[in-house]
Design a protein around this motif. Sequence first.
Motif, mmCIF file in Angstrom:
data_model
loop_
_atom_site.group_PDB
_atom_site.id
_atom_site.type_symbol
_atom_site.label_atom_id
_atom_site.label_comp_id
_atom_site.label_asym_id
_atom_site.label_seq_id
_atom_site.Cartn_x
_atom_site.Cartn_y
_atom_site.Cartn_z
ATOM 1 N N HIS A 1 0.865 -1.176 0.000
ATOM 2 C CA HIS A 1 0.000 0.000 0.000
ATOM 3 C C HIS A 1 0.911 1.240 0.000
ATOM 4 C CE1 HIS A 1 -3.749 -2.215 1.794
ATOM 5 N NE2 HIS A 1 -3.216 -2.845 0.761
ATOM 6 N N MET A 2 1.522 1.488 -1.153
ATOM 7 C CA MET A 2 2.594 2.478 -1.244
ATOM 8 C C MET A 2 2.221 3.695 -2.083
ATOM 9 S SD MET A 2 5.037 0.336 -3.880
ATOM 10 C CE MET A 2 6.158 1.707 -4.116
ATOM 11 N N ARG A 3 0.978 3.816 -2.458
ATOM 12 C CA ARG A 3 0.555 4.905 -3.335
ATOM 13 C C ARG A 3 0.043 6.080 -2.509
ATOM 14 N NH1 ARG A 3 -4.403 6.172 -5.841
ATOM 15 N NH2 ARG A 3 -4.279 6.974 -7.984
ATOM 16 N N ALA A 4 0.888 7.098 -2.318
ATOM 17 C CA ALA A 4 0.449 8.298 -1.603
ATOM 18 C C ALA A 4 -0.709 8.928 -2.371
ATOM 19 C CB ALA A 4 1.610 9.282 -1.476
ATOM 20 N N ASN A 5 -1.736 9.379 -1.641
ATOM 21 C CA ASN A 5 -2.948 9.789 -2.357
ATOM 22 C C ASN A 5 -3.741 10.814 -1.552
ATOM 23 O OD1 ASN A 5 -4.795 9.676 -4.516
ATOM 24 N ND2 ASN A 5 -6.105 8.242 -3.406
ATOM 25 N N GLY A 6 -3.061 11.905 -1.180
ATOM 26 C CA GLY A 6 -3.742 12.923 -0.399
ATOM 27 C C GLY A 6 -4.261 14.067 -1.248
ATOM 28 N N ASN A 7 -4.777 15.089 -0.567
ATOM 29 C CA ASN A 7 -5.282 16.288 -1.232
ATOM 30 C C ASN A 7 -4.763 17.555 -0.548
ATOM 31 O OD1 ASN A 7 -7.205 15.750 -3.501
ATOM 32 N ND2 ASN A 7 -8.133 14.414 -1.955
ATOM 33 N N PRO A 8 -3.448 17.675 -0.404
ATOM 34 C CA PRO A 8 -2.909 18.876 0.258
ATOM 35 C C PRO A 8 -3.177 20.131 -0.559
ATOM 36 C CG PRO A 8 -1.144 17.624 -0.775
ATOM 37 C CD PRO A 8 -2.369 16.770 -0.858
ATOM 38 N N GLU A 9 -3.351 21.243 0.131
ATOM 39 C CA GLU A 9 -3.626 22.500 -0.536
ATOM 40 C C GLU A 9 -2.355 23.101 -1.131
ATOM 41 O OE1 GLU A 9 -5.484 25.118 2.217
ATOM 42 O OE2 GLU A 9 -7.317 23.914 2.401
ATOM 43 N N THR A 10 -2.524 23.886 -2.181
ATOM 44 C CA THR A 10 -1.406 24.623 -2.761
ATOM 45 C C THR A 10 -0.899 25.621 -1.725
ATOM 46 O OG1 THR A 10 -2.323 24.393 -4.977
ATOM 47 C CG2 THR A 10 -0.701 26.129 -4.647
ATOM 48 N N GLN A 11 0.403 25.773 -1.653
ATOM 49 C CA GLN A 11 1.001 26.636 -0.642
ATOM 50 C C GLN A 11 2.239 27.325 -1.184
ATOM 51 O OE1 GLN A 11 3.241 23.835 2.331
ATOM 52 N NE2 GLN A 11 1.471 22.688 1.554
ATOM 53 N N ALA A 12 2.776 28.249 -0.413
ATOM 54 C CA ALA A 12 3.984 28.964 -0.817
ATOM 55 C C ALA A 12 5.181 28.030 -0.728
ATOM 56 C CB ALA A 12 4.195 30.178 0.081
ATOM 57 N N VAL A 13 6.091 28.176 -1.674
ATOM 58 C CA VAL A 13 7.311 27.367 -1.666
ATOM 59 C C VAL A 13 8.221 27.877 -0.557
ATOM 60 C CG1 VAL A 13 9.326 26.646 -2.977
ATOM 61 C CG2 VAL A 13 7.133 26.983 -4.152
ATOM 62 N N PRO A 14 8.696 27.007 0.326
ATOM 63 C CA PRO A 14 9.584 27.461 1.411
ATOM 64 C C PRO A 14 10.905 27.990 0.875
ATOM 65 C CG PRO A 14 9.477 25.060 1.334
ATOM 66 C CD PRO A 14 8.435 25.562 0.385
#
Length: 456
Positions: free
Chosen positions: A198-211
């Motif tokens: 079960h290795m498929r990352a599958n989230g919905n993180p929001e767009t954000q500023a590049v650090p």
Amino acid sequence: MNNLTIDRRRFLSASAALALTAYGANGMNMLHPTAQTYRVGLIGTGWYGKSDLFRLIQVAPVEVVALCDVDKNMLEAAGKLVSQRQKSGKVPKLYGDYRKMLDENKMDIVLIGTPDHWHALQTIDALKSGAHVYVQKPISVDVMEGEAMVAAARKYNKVVQVGTQRKSTPHLIDAKKKIVETGLLGKVAHVEMCCYFHMRANGNPETQAVPAFLDYEMWTGPAPLRPYDGLPHIRWWRTFNEYGNGIMGDMCVHMLDTVRWMLGLGWPKKISSTGGVYVQKEGKSNIADTQTAVFEYDNLNCVWTHRSWGTPANADYPWSLTIYGDKGTLYASTMQYDFVPVDKKVEKIHKDVVYEKEKYPEDQTEERIELNAAPATRLHMLDFLSAIEKKSRPVADIEEGHISTASCILANISMKVGRPLVYDPQKREVVGDKEATALLKRPYRAPWKHPEPARV
């Protein structure tokens, strides 16, 4: 670092070299110890880039002169770790642009541990700089990149070892020698390979500023520029086809390469694949969560299946290969192998992975180390060094890595176009299929230019 530690390093290097001789008869190079200290650079200081570098430090006299990464925090942390591990105790020079690193340092060896979409350009540029290269698998994101990498290795007459270290895994070498080569399997007519992690990352993180510590433009390089939605390190980038070829390119390449090595197989005669996102539809990931591929050879099909959901077909072998012969079956994984004969009078054979925790106690405190893979990577590095010294081809030569990588890429293309493919490596085209041929080369984002696979 005290004298006792230094003496121990020398002893371990010699011991590792001696250990390799036990596998020389299986097609691996045999290292002749040398007094030379190799000047080494690493591009990509993430988890596996450091892991490869630390294995090299363990078995050979090296001076790590430079490190490169677009993440300043990760780069600085890697510099400190390397200073603690290498004999000189020095912190390598640190770079954010690999081209500058190659320009300013004369290196004998460059290790490449970046994401897949960077492998081709960095390998070719390192070869041009005069270095031998150890590049992680899969070697490329498209077939023409791989062709260009093979051509560059031959043009500059350098050794390129691919990180398909299953060929240097002790128990798998044993299986090849004792089960396959002795004929215990009989006539081999079918192979199955799989991955059910079960290795498929599958989230919905929001767009954000590049650090500020990350050069996201450089991280992306020739790939499409996705909106930044968090650090891509570790698993997140692998869940997008923009940077790789999914689980097919990440995991099948290992098992297909191992099968090809064990059975002496070259390019598949035909490749077909079906699959897609069947279950895990809720997140951003665009790689297949379910896929089957068939790599056809004469009187032999090698069948791959992966699912990133549900349970494995065999709990003991969730990422593995199974070679079926008319006299018996070989089950093999990174952790073990089992030979099950048809004839009940013939004994079964089992062998487990080799660990070296006592020999290399530092392994046990290294963050995120794969203890089962460490001995294989050490042997893989020794084989790489031996090929450099003997001016020969390593066990995981770039051409073999290209065949395995390209076959997996072709499987993805087959899944996309919906039909079987026959690839002609001489003409560098999919026979009778202009649409599929056009997919052998991905468009690059400006100003990066796709390497041309010129004839040597």
